[in-house]
Every structure is written in structure tokens, then in C-alpha cells.
Scaffold this active site. Sequence first.
Site, short mmCIF file in Angstrom:
data_model
loop_
_atom_site.label_atom_id
_atom_site.label_comp_id
_atom_site.label_asym_id
_atom_site.label_seq_id
_atom_site.Cartn_x
_atom_site.Cartn_y
_atom_site.Cartn_z
N HIS A 1 0.84 -1.20 0.00
CA HIS A 1 0.00 0.00 0.00
C HIS A 1 0.88 1.25 0.00
O HIS A 1 0.64 2.19 -0.77
CB HIS A 1 -0.88 0.05 1.26
CG HIS A 1 -1.92 -1.00 1.34
ND1 HIS A 1 -2.13 -1.75 2.47
CD2 HIS A 1 -2.85 -1.43 0.45
CE1 HIS A 1 -3.13 -2.59 2.28
NE2 HIS A 1 -3.57 -2.42 1.05
N LYS B 1 -16.68 -7.17 4.93
CA LYS B 1 -15.40 -7.60 5.48
C LYS B 1 -15.42 -7.49 7.00
O LYS B 1 -15.94 -6.53 7.56
CB LYS B 1 -14.26 -6.75 4.92
CG LYS B 1 -13.94 -7.05 3.47
CD LYS B 1 -12.68 -6.32 3.05
CE LYS B 1 -12.28 -6.70 1.64
NZ LYS B 1 -11.02 -6.06 1.24
N ARG C 1 -1.60 -6.20 -8.26
CA ARG C 1 -0.55 -7.18 -7.98
C ARG C 1 -0.48 -8.25 -9.06
O ARG C 1 0.58 -8.70 -9.42
CB ARG C 1 -0.80 -7.88 -6.64
CG ARG C 1 -0.64 -6.99 -5.44
CD ARG C 1 -1.06 -7.74 -4.22
NE ARG C 1 -2.48 -8.09 -4.37
CZ ARG C 1 -3.30 -8.36 -3.39
NH1 ARG C 1 -2.87 -8.37 -2.17
NH2 ARG C 1 -4.56 -8.65 -3.60
N SER D 1 -3.00 -7.63 2.83
CA SER D 1 -3.37 -7.48 4.24
C SER D 1 -3.76 -8.82 4.84
O SER D 1 -3.44 -9.10 6.00
CB SER D 1 -4.54 -6.49 4.37
OG SER D 1 -4.12 -5.19 4.01
#
Length: 170
Positions: free
Chosen positions: A17, A41, A90, A128
Site C-alpha cells: 500500500h 469484510k 498485484r 493485508s
Amino acid sequence: MSIAVCPGSFDPVTMGHLDIIKRASVLFQEVIVLVVINPKKNASFTVQERCDMINKATDFLPNVRVDSYDGLLVDYVRRAGASAIVKGLRALSDFEYEFQMALTNKKLLPYAETVFLTTSAENMYLSSSLVKQVAGFGGDITDFVPSCVLETITGRLLKEKKRTGETEES
């Protein structure tokens, strides 16, 4: 003035990040790192804790500020006067989802462009979720998160793991 919004859950903030935020800060006059609230989440850190960690990690970047929002991203972008949404990628799997979101955001707010920044090679594997898993088992996440928030992250995630473990054994 070119303003970009860099949204994410940042639960917790990682070196990946931070890499994207730093690079965006070179491209735009102002970057708003936006902690978005996703009710689907189950966050390990509160919104305020995530904002505080990002503030610490980006303290050296004068054109970066942190905010949070629980509504539609394009509504925030419009209110902030931003013209770009910055997203980090990514892998190809990230692109499929992010491309769909970019097209949706473009339909809802035609003047806002989504800018994709590919992650640096050393952060391609980092997420994360991975940080939470490694830290939860007591693994070393020193290279995965900014040093200024390392203790905060490990302290919380180890407590979480112990609490969950106690519950499961009962």
C-alpha cells in the site's frame, strides 16, 4: 489542482500500500488515502485505527492526507474535487475485478479516471490478509508493514489469535 483518491480497506496498511501511495504522491498534487468501509469484510482494526496507522506511515509525504468513507466511492471523489482514482495491481486476478470497478465508476462519474499502478516486484505477493495470517501465528512481518506501525499490528493480531484460540478450546 490534480487530486487523486486512493481507496482501500487497509486492514492493515502494508508496504505494498505504502509503495502505491508514495508513487501516486509523485504523480498528483494531492492524494487522499481513503479508508473505505466494507460491511462484508470483518475488519481486525477499527476505521480510526486504520486511519491513524496510514497517517503515521505517510507522515513524510506532505501532499497525502487520510480520510474514511462509508458510501459510494464516486460520491466521495466528486465531493473531494478529485479527478482520479488510484488503484494498485498485484496480479492478473486483481485486474479483472478492478477493471470492472473502473468501468462502473466511469459510468457513474465520467470525468474521473482510474489510474492503475502495478506493484513493485518485491510486494507482488503481499496482501493485508497474508499479513494478518502470518502475524496471527506469531510470524515476523517486519518486511511486510511500515516499521512505525509494526507493534500496533502485531499486538492486535496476536491478541486476536489468542482470543480466538481460547474460544475454540473452550
